[in-house]
Every structure is written in C-alpha cells, then in structure tokens.
Design a protein around this motif. Structure first.
Motif, short mmCIF file in Angstrom:
data_model
loop_
_atom_site.label_atom_id
_atom_site.label_comp_id
_atom_site.label_asym_id
_atom_site.label_seq_id
_atom_site.Cartn_x
_atom_site.Cartn_y
_atom_site.Cartn_z
N ARG A 93 4.81 -46.63 -20.33
CA ARG A 93 4.95 -45.16 -20.23
C ARG A 93 4.42 -44.69 -18.94
NH1 ARG A 93 1.69 -41.59 -20.86
NH2 ARG A 93 0.27 -42.90 -22.34
N HIS A 97 6.30 -43.12 -15.91
CA HIS A 97 6.13 -41.70 -15.36
C HIS A 97 5.68 -41.89 -13.70
CE1 HIS A 97 4.37 -37.89 -15.38
NE2 HIS A 97 3.19 -38.19 -14.79
N GLU A 100 8.84 -42.04 -11.74
CA GLU A 100 9.40 -40.60 -11.76
C GLU A 100 8.73 -39.86 -10.66
OE1 GLU A 100 11.62 -39.27 -15.44
OE2 GLU A 100 10.21 -40.86 -16.38
N PHE A 123 11.68 -46.72 -26.83
CA PHE A 123 10.96 -46.33 -25.95
C PHE A 123 11.84 -45.48 -24.78
CE2 PHE A 123 9.80 -46.95 -21.40
CZ PHE A 123 8.42 -46.47 -21.27
N TYR A 124 12.95 -46.04 -24.33
CA TYR A 124 13.83 -45.31 -23.70
C TYR A 124 14.20 -43.88 -24.17
CZ TYR A 124 13.69 -49.27 -20.64
OH TYR A 124 13.19 -50.12 -19.74
N LYS A 126 12.67 -42.22 -26.48
CA LYS A 126 11.62 -41.23 -26.39
C LYS A 126 11.21 -40.67 -25.25
CE LYS A 126 6.88 -41.70 -27.96
NZ LYS A 126 5.63 -42.56 -28.47
N ASN A 127 11.44 -41.17 -23.97
CA ASN A 127 11.20 -41.03 -22.78
C ASN A 127 12.53 -40.19 -22.11
OD1 ASN A 127 8.34 -41.68 -21.91
ND2 ASN A 127 9.03 -43.66 -23.08
N LYS A 148 19.33 -41.30 -17.50
CA LYS A 148 18.31 -40.02 -17.79
C LYS A 148 18.54 -39.17 -16.57
CE LYS A 148 13.50 -38.67 -18.10
NZ LYS A 148 11.95 -39.03 -18.38
#
Length: 152
Positions: A93, A97, A100, A123-124, A126-127, A148
């Motif tokens: 994570r 982050h 990004e 994981f993907y 959730k993010n 995303k």
C-alpha cells in the motif's frame, strides 16, 4: 523508507530478485501455475526491462518493490511485490501510494494479476482499481486486468 532503485546496477537488480522470486513463488502457488514470467527473470533481464523501480527499505534491507512504465498519461504497473517475511505490514500500500503521489500528472493506472490471486485482487479493489477484464493466457491461467482513473 522508500527510494528509487537503480535497476541498471547489477547489485540492485540482484537485490530485487531476492524479493521477486519468493514473492512470485507465493503467487504461483495461489494460482497453481508455476511458469509465470517473473520467476524466470535474471539480473540481466531486470536491468534491461526499461521499468522504473522503487524499493521499500526497513533497517537498510529491501522488503518490497514496485515497478512501472509511463506512456501517454498512463502508469502501467508491472510489478508490486513484497518478500513473504514482510506480508501484511502495509508495504504494498505504501509503495502504491508513493507511486501515485509522485505521478500526479498521470490520470490512469493499469495492472494485471492472476485472477485466482485473491489477495492481490482484493488489494487492487481496496485501493480504488476496478476490474476491466479477464483473459485465459495458458491452459487454466486467467489474468485479471484492473484500472484506476483519477478524477479529472
């Protein structure tokens, strides 16, 4: 601490392999397919990958790695891996982050993973990634594709 990895350095490429092989062995077991390309990488193939790498270091040791390529406003996430000794510590994570935050001008991220790799799929999702498709690659190996998009 997260810092760039100079993947064209043989030493750093070998350090990445020390994370990549055990991490992808876990994925291979989860999806019951042992011929995933990252398991056959060498320092040389990593050094020639053309990907940008960042590493997560704890007490000077590399624990997790993220790599990507950028093209036309899209970040194509190639690898996100954490050594099994460091699973469930939030390292993936933090790497995502940081990626990004360091690339706010890019408005789209894409990634693919084994469709039966439930921890990665969760994981993907959730993010903030949404599944855009799935395809059979070889025999029973299904790859799930995610995307995303940032608000424009």
């Amino acid at each position: 601490m997260i810092r760039p990895i100079e993947i064209t350095s043989e030493k750093e490429a070998l350090d990445v392999l020390q994370i990549q092989i055990p991490s992808y062995q876990v994925e291979a077991e989860l999806i019951d397919f042992y011929e995933i390309p990252p398991l056959s990488d060498t320092a040389e193939t990593l050094m020639k990958s053309g990907e940008t790498f960042y590493g997560y270091f704890e007490n000077g040791s590399l624990c997790g790695v993220i790599s990507f390529k950028k093209e036309n406003g899209t970040i194509d996430l190639h690898r996100l891996m954490v050594h099994p000794d460091h699973f469930r510590k939030g390292i993936a994570r933090q790497l995502l982050h940081r990626l990004e935050q360091n690339n706010l001008q890019e408005n789209r991220l894409i990634v693919s993973t084994g469709a039966r790799n439930t921890p990665a799929v969760r994981f993907y999702e959730k993010n903030g990634f949404r599944k855009t498709g799935e395809e059979i690659i070889a025999g029973t190996l299904a790859i799930a594709h995610f995307e995303k998009r940032r608000a424009e």
